[in-house]
Enzyme design. Structure first.
Site, PDB file in Angstrom:
ATOM      1  N   VAL A 130      -4.856 -10.753   6.432  1.00  0.00           N
ATOM      2  CA  VAL A 130      -4.857 -11.275   7.464  1.00  0.00           C
ATOM      3  C   VAL A 130      -5.614 -11.603   8.272  1.00  0.00           C
ATOM      4  O   VAL A 130      -5.584 -11.588   9.353  1.00  0.00           O
ATOM      5  CB  VAL A 130      -4.414  -9.364   8.162  1.00  0.00           C
ATOM      6  CG1 VAL A 130      -3.001  -9.063   7.609  1.00  0.00           C
ATOM      7  CG2 VAL A 130      -4.997  -8.177   7.745  1.00  0.00           C
ATOM      8  N   TYR A 189     -14.476   1.322  10.533  1.00  0.00           N
ATOM      9  CA  TYR A 189     -13.033   1.660  10.871  1.00  0.00           C
ATOM     10  C   TYR A 189     -12.359   2.373  12.079  1.00  0.00           C
ATOM     11  O   TYR A 189     -11.561   1.805  12.101  1.00  0.00           O
ATOM     12  CB  TYR A 189     -12.839   3.200   9.717  1.00  0.00           C
ATOM     13  CG  TYR A 189     -10.701   3.351   8.830  1.00  0.00           C
ATOM     14  CD1 TYR A 189     -10.372   2.237   8.399  1.00  0.00           C
ATOM     15  CD2 TYR A 189     -10.386   4.515   9.880  1.00  0.00           C
ATOM     16  CE1 TYR A 189      -9.062   2.690   8.530  1.00  0.00           C
ATOM     17  CE2 TYR A 189      -8.907   4.864   9.699  1.00  0.00           C
ATOM     18  CZ  TYR A 189      -8.781   4.104   9.100  1.00  0.00           C
ATOM     19  OH  TYR A 189      -6.903   4.343   9.192  1.00  0.00           O
ATOM     20  N   THR A 240      -2.071  11.696   6.409  1.00  0.00           N
ATOM     21  CA  THR A 240      -0.357  11.308   5.333  1.00  0.00           C
ATOM     22  C   THR A 240      -0.627  11.421   4.068  1.00  0.00           C
ATOM     23  O   THR A 240      -1.384  10.762   3.912  1.00  0.00           O
ATOM     24  CB  THR A 240       0.262   9.454   5.818  1.00  0.00           C
ATOM     25  OG1 THR A 240       0.173  10.013   7.484  1.00  0.00           O
ATOM     26  CG2 THR A 240       1.011  10.503   5.651  1.00  0.00           C
ATOM     27  N   ARG A 299      -9.406  10.302  -1.155  1.00  0.00           N
ATOM     28  CA  ARG A 299      -8.501  11.133   0.096  1.00  0.00           C
ATOM     29  C   ARG A 299      -8.301  12.228  -0.760  1.00  0.00           C
ATOM     30  O   ARG A 299      -7.996  12.970  -1.674  1.00  0.00           O
ATOM     31  CB  ARG A 299      -7.075  10.497   0.127  1.00  0.00           C
ATOM     32  CG  ARG A 299      -7.792   9.212   1.632  1.00  0.00           C
ATOM     33  CD  ARG A 299      -6.477   8.848   2.072  1.00  0.00           C
ATOM     34  NE  ARG A 299      -5.862   7.476   1.526  1.00  0.00           N
ATOM     35  CZ  ARG A 299      -5.133   7.108   2.117  1.00  0.00           C
ATOM     36  NH1 ARG A 299      -4.778   7.030   3.374  1.00  0.00           N
ATOM     37  NH2 ARG A 299      -4.187   5.299   1.204  1.00  0.00           N
ATOM     38  N   GLY A 336       0.044  -1.080  -0.236  1.00  0.00           N
ATOM     39  CA  GLY A 336       0.140   0.015   0.054  1.00  0.00           C
ATOM     40  C   GLY A 336       0.936   1.487  -0.019  1.00  0.00           C
ATOM     41  O   GLY A 336       2.485   1.050   0.163  1.00  0.00           O
ATOM     42  N   PHE A 337       0.318   2.458   0.102  1.00  0.00           N
ATOM     43  CA  PHE A 337       1.470   4.152   0.087  1.00  0.00           C
ATOM     44  C   PHE A 337       2.104   3.282   1.455  1.00  0.00           C
ATOM     45  O   PHE A 337       3.448   3.846   0.942  1.00  0.00           O
ATOM     46  CB  PHE A 337       0.030   4.891   0.201  1.00  0.00           C
ATOM     47  CG  PHE A 337       0.529   6.765   0.674  1.00  0.00           C
ATOM     48  CD1 PHE A 337       1.641   6.582   0.079  1.00  0.00           C
ATOM     49  CD2 PHE A 337      -0.302   6.437   1.967  1.00  0.00           C
ATOM     50  CE1 PHE A 337       1.662   7.888   0.995  1.00  0.00           C
ATOM     51  CE2 PHE A 337       0.345   7.630   1.912  1.00  0.00           C
ATOM     52  CZ  PHE A 337       1.487   8.826   1.968  1.00  0.00           C
ATOM     53  N   LYS A 387     -13.148  -6.929  10.146  1.00  0.00           N
ATOM     54  CA  LYS A 387     -12.269  -8.119  10.170  1.00  0.00           C
ATOM     55  C   LYS A 387     -11.267  -7.908   9.683  1.00  0.00           C
ATOM     56  O   LYS A 387     -10.825  -7.990  10.715  1.00  0.00           O
ATOM     57  CB  LYS A 387     -12.995  -8.616   8.937  1.00  0.00           C
ATOM     58  CG  LYS A 387     -14.860  -9.486   9.331  1.00  0.00           C
ATOM     59  CD  LYS A 387     -14.586 -10.698   8.491  1.00  0.00           C
ATOM     60  CE  LYS A 387     -15.600 -11.754   8.584  1.00  0.00           C
ATOM     61  NZ  LYS A 387     -15.972 -12.586   7.452  1.00  0.00           N
TER      62      LYS A 387
HETATM   63  P1  NAD Z   1      -3.648   2.019   1.891  1.00  0.00           P
HETATM   64  O1  NAD Z   1      -4.613   1.140   0.942  1.00  0.00           O
HETATM   65  O2  NAD Z   1      -3.115   2.438   0.049  1.00  0.00           O
HETATM   66  O3  NAD Z   1      -2.710   0.447   2.792  1.00  0.00           O
HETATM   67  C1  NAD Z   1      -3.597  -1.264   2.929  1.00  0.00           C
HETATM   68  C2  NAD Z   1      -2.594  -2.224   2.121  1.00  0.00           C
HETATM   69  O4  NAD Z   1      -3.794  -3.327   3.459  1.00  0.00           O
HETATM   70  C3  NAD Z   1      -2.907  -1.688   1.198  1.00  0.00           C
HETATM   71  O5  NAD Z   1      -2.101  -2.199   0.345  1.00  0.00           O
HETATM   72  C4  NAD Z   1      -4.013  -2.982   1.140  1.00  0.00           C
HETATM   73  O6  NAD Z   1      -4.230  -4.236   0.172  1.00  0.00           O
HETATM   74  C5  NAD Z   1      -4.005  -3.478   2.136  1.00  0.00           C
HETATM   75  N1  NAD Z   1      -4.944  -4.477   3.017  1.00  0.00           N
HETATM   76  C6  NAD Z   1      -6.107  -4.378   2.900  1.00  0.00           C
HETATM   77  N2  NAD Z   1      -6.695  -5.316   4.207  1.00  0.00           N
HETATM   78  C7  NAD Z   1      -6.139  -6.520   3.862  1.00  0.00           C
HETATM   79  C8  NAD Z   1      -6.095  -7.216   3.986  1.00  0.00           C
HETATM   80  N3  NAD Z   1      -7.224  -8.606   4.835  1.00  0.00           N
HETATM   81  N4  NAD Z   1      -5.058  -8.988   4.113  1.00  0.00           N
HETATM   82  C9  NAD Z   1      -3.908  -8.548   3.855  1.00  0.00           C
HETATM   83  N5  NAD Z   1      -4.295  -6.663   2.902  1.00  0.00           N
HETATM   84  C10 NAD Z   1      -4.765  -5.887   3.151  1.00  0.00           C
HETATM   85  O7  NAD Z   1      -3.951   2.837   3.121  1.00  0.00           O
HETATM   86  P2  NAD Z   1      -2.216   3.120   3.805  1.00  0.00           P
HETATM   87  O8  NAD Z   1      -2.523   4.457   3.472  1.00  0.00           O
HETATM   88  O9  NAD Z   1      -1.217   2.875   3.318  1.00  0.00           O
HETATM   89  O10 NAD Z   1      -2.368   2.904   4.954  1.00  0.00           O
HETATM   90  C11 NAD Z   1      -1.853   2.090   5.907  1.00  0.00           C
HETATM   91  C12 NAD Z   1      -2.062   1.944   7.306  1.00  0.00           C
HETATM   92  O11 NAD Z   1      -1.909   2.984   8.594  1.00  0.00           O
HETATM   93  C13 NAD Z   1      -3.330   1.260   7.680  1.00  0.00           C
HETATM   94  O12 NAD Z   1      -3.251   0.744   8.358  1.00  0.00           O
HETATM   95  C14 NAD Z   1      -4.406   2.966   7.759  1.00  0.00           C
HETATM   96  O13 NAD Z   1      -5.060   2.455   8.863  1.00  0.00           O
HETATM   97  C15 NAD Z   1      -2.773   3.594   9.172  1.00  0.00           C
HETATM   98  N6  NAD Z   1      -3.327   4.826   8.865  1.00  0.00           N
HETATM   99  C16 NAD Z   1      -2.967   5.412   7.182  1.00  0.00           C
HETATM  100  C17 NAD Z   1      -2.829   7.532   7.214  1.00  0.00           C
HETATM  101  C18 NAD Z   1      -3.123   7.848   6.370  1.00  0.00           C
HETATM  102  O14 NAD Z   1      -3.552   9.204   6.172  1.00  0.00           O
HETATM  103  N7  NAD Z   1      -2.624   7.040   4.884  1.00  0.00           N
HETATM  104  C19 NAD Z   1      -3.685   7.544   8.727  1.00  0.00           C
HETATM  105  C20 NAD Z   1      -4.134   6.722   9.688  1.00  0.00           C
HETATM  106  C21 NAD Z   1      -3.384   5.743   9.898  1.00  0.00           C
HETATM  107  N1  UDP Z   2     -12.965  16.420   1.137  1.00  0.00           N
HETATM  108  C1  UDP Z   2     -12.599  17.002   0.475  1.00  0.00           C
HETATM  109  N2  UDP Z   2     -13.356  17.186  -1.101  1.00  0.00           N
HETATM  110  C2  UDP Z   2     -12.411  15.698  -1.397  1.00  0.00           C
HETATM  111  C3  UDP Z   2     -11.882  14.738  -0.392  1.00  0.00           C
HETATM  112  C4  UDP Z   2     -11.754  15.096   0.602  1.00  0.00           C
HETATM  113  O1  UDP Z   2     -13.686  18.005   0.794  1.00  0.00           O
HETATM  114  O2  UDP Z   2     -12.976  15.391  -2.836  1.00  0.00           O
HETATM  115  C5  UDP Z   2     -12.386  15.771   2.512  1.00  0.00           C
HETATM  116  C6  UDP Z   2     -13.258  15.628   3.360  1.00  0.00           C
HETATM  117  O3  UDP Z   2     -14.963  15.470   3.420  1.00  0.00           O
HETATM  118  C7  UDP Z   2     -12.526  15.816   4.760  1.00  0.00           C
HETATM  119  C8  UDP Z   2     -11.440  15.871   4.521  1.00  0.00           C
HETATM  120  O4  UDP Z   2     -11.554  16.242   2.959  1.00  0.00           O
HETATM  121  O5  UDP Z   2     -12.944  16.605   5.216  1.00  0.00           O
HETATM  122  C9  UDP Z   2     -10.302  14.460   4.086  1.00  0.00           C
HETATM  123  O6  UDP Z   2     -10.958  13.864   4.077  1.00  0.00           O
HETATM  124  P1  UDP Z   2      -9.585  12.335   3.720  1.00  0.00           P
HETATM  125  O7  UDP Z   2     -10.736  11.663   3.382  1.00  0.00           O
HETATM  126  O8  UDP Z   2      -8.240  12.395   2.749  1.00  0.00           O
HETATM  127  O9  UDP Z   2      -9.955  11.949   5.115  1.00  0.00           O
HETATM  128  P2  UDP Z   2      -9.968  11.845   6.490  1.00  0.00           P
HETATM  129  O10 UDP Z   2     -11.678  12.709   6.158  1.00  0.00           O
HETATM  130  O11 UDP Z   2     -10.749  10.277   6.771  1.00  0.00           O
HETATM  131  O12 UDP Z   2      -8.861  12.080   7.749  1.00  0.00           O
END
Ligand code: NAD
Ligand code: UDP
Length: 317
Positions: A58, A144, A174, A185, A11-12, A90
């Site tokens: 997972v 979530y 992030t 996002r 993932g990201f 899940k």
């Molecule tokens: P993402 O969706 O890019 O990455 C998530 C990865 O998990 C993907 O590669 C997806 O294929 C894999 N995945 C999902 N369900 C799975 C499963 N059941 N089994 C195996 N793999 C699975 O998201 P991300 O932004 O890279 O986030 C990574 C982690 O960080 C997540 O747990 C997310 O909740 C947490 N997080 C991210 C942010 C953010 O802003 N990016 C903020 C808060 C928390």
């Molecule tokens: N948002 C927006 N336009 C978009 C996507 C998101 O105005 O095209 C807003 C959304 O309503 C939220 C904020 O941007 O208030 C951040 O959204 P995001 O989905 O990135 O993350 P989260 O809400 O989980 O913090």
């Protein structure tokens, strides 16, 4: 050389983390079911003999011998985690149980990628780790938010009951290269819209706030946390500079020299109105960690990534 398992490694955030861990001379096993991850995020690592990729979900147990586990597997964008909310819960809950069970058996250290969403739509601002949150348990974000809250509970209980060596990091919004281009996002959405001169879709009045952290700062904090002794967290990791969504839209339009116009669409249900981390605990416990890359600099890097991606894969609607 440590042997490290990264769930959600394609993932990201996971792909940046795998790359950094390999560069530091570790062996890395990247586990992913590719729900929101993409092999393209990790393809450049495949030639490294110390990198292994496993297609696995997972929610099913997984057995391996490693020293450390970073548990990131979980869709993170509202569009993706709301697509199959039961699966999202899940993934958080059963994924946590499976990774904690594994860590218990093999005596590995395990770090949970938790989230600022455990604070919900916060009534306390900025958010400190001792705030218990304001979360709707039955709304569209609950799969979530509550899944991640339950995962934190499991981490603490495995630690208290079974002495599992745990770490909990609460990640705030992030962004950066390798975000999924269609995950909706806000940073990726606005950049892709601006680069294509499409309307910028601000939800609500755009006065809700977020604090945006560049991915390299997060990866640095996660690795420091994993390797810290005598501190399990939870710890907030984010950039405390707070912006309204409207300010973000204006910045992106300026930095891309775009002709895009801002349009206003309805606010999604339970969308938090404000969010900003208090990172004093991270600074204290993670060797003076603080974010190094501010929004403008991070946006420029991310814009360049999406610009190249659009040239490679064509327009995104
Ligand atoms: P993402 O969706 O890019 O990455 C998530 C990865 O998990 C993907 O590669 C997806 O294929 C894999 N995945 C999902 N369900 C799975 C499963 N059941 N089994 C195996 N793999 C699975 O998201 P991300 O932004 O890279 O986030 C990574 C982690 O960080 C997540 O747990 C997310 O909740 C947490 N997080 C991210 C942010 C953010 O802003 N990016 C903020 C808060 C928390
Ligand atoms: N948002 C927006 N336009 C978009 C996507 C998101 O105005 O095209 C807003 C959304 O309503 C939220 C904020 O941007 O208030 C951040 O959204 P995001 O989905 O990135 O993350 P989260 O809400 O989980 O913090």
């Amino acid at each position: 050389m440590k042997k490290i398992l990264v769930t959600g490694g394609a993932g990201f955030v996971g792909s940046h983390l795998c790359e950094r861990l390999l560069n530091e001379g570790n062996q890395v096993i990247c586990l992913d079911n590719y729900f929101t991850g993409d092999k393209r995020n990790i393809i450049h690592l495949m030639d490294n003999h110390f990198f292994e990729v496993v297609r696995h979900d997972v929610i099913m147990p997984y057995f391996v011998e490693v020293d450390q586990i970073y548990n990131l597997a979980c869709p993170a964008s509202p569009i993706h985690y709301q697509y199959n909310p039961i699966k999202t819960t899940k993934t958080s809950v059963m994924g946590a149980i499976n990774m904690l069970g594994l860590a218990k058996r093999i005596k590995a250290r395990v770090l949970q990628a938790s989230t600022s969403e455990v604070y919900g739509d916060p009534e306390v601002h900025p958010q400190k780790e001792d705030y218990w949150g304001h979360v709707n348990p039955i709304g569209i974000r609950s799969c979530y938010d509550e899944g991640k809250r339950c995962a934190e509970t499991l981490f603490m209980d495995y630690h208290n009951q079974n002495k599992v060596d745990i770490k909990i990091v609460r990640i705030f919004n992030t962004y950066g290269p390798k975000m999924h281009p269609s995950d909706g996002r806000v940073v990726s959405n606005f950049i892709i819209q601006a680069l294509q001169n499409q309307d910028i879709t601000v939800y609500g009045d755009g006065l809700q706030t977020r604090s945006f952290q560049y991915v390299d700062d997060l990866v640095e904090a996660m690795i420091r946390m994993m390797n810290t002794e005598n501190f399990i967290g939870p710890v907030n990791v984010g950039n405390p500079n707070e912006f309204t969504i409207l300010e973000l839209a204006q910045k992106v339009i300026k930095l891309t020299n775009s002709n895009s116009k801002i349009i206003y669409l309805p606010m999604p249900q339970d969308d938090p109105t404000q969010r900003r981390p208090d990172i004093s605990l991270a600074k204290e416990k993670l060797n003076n960690w603080k974010p190094e890359i501010e929004l403008n600099e991070g946006l420029v890097k991310t814009i360049s990534y999406f610009d190249n991606l659009l040239k490679e894969i064509g327009p995104i609607s």
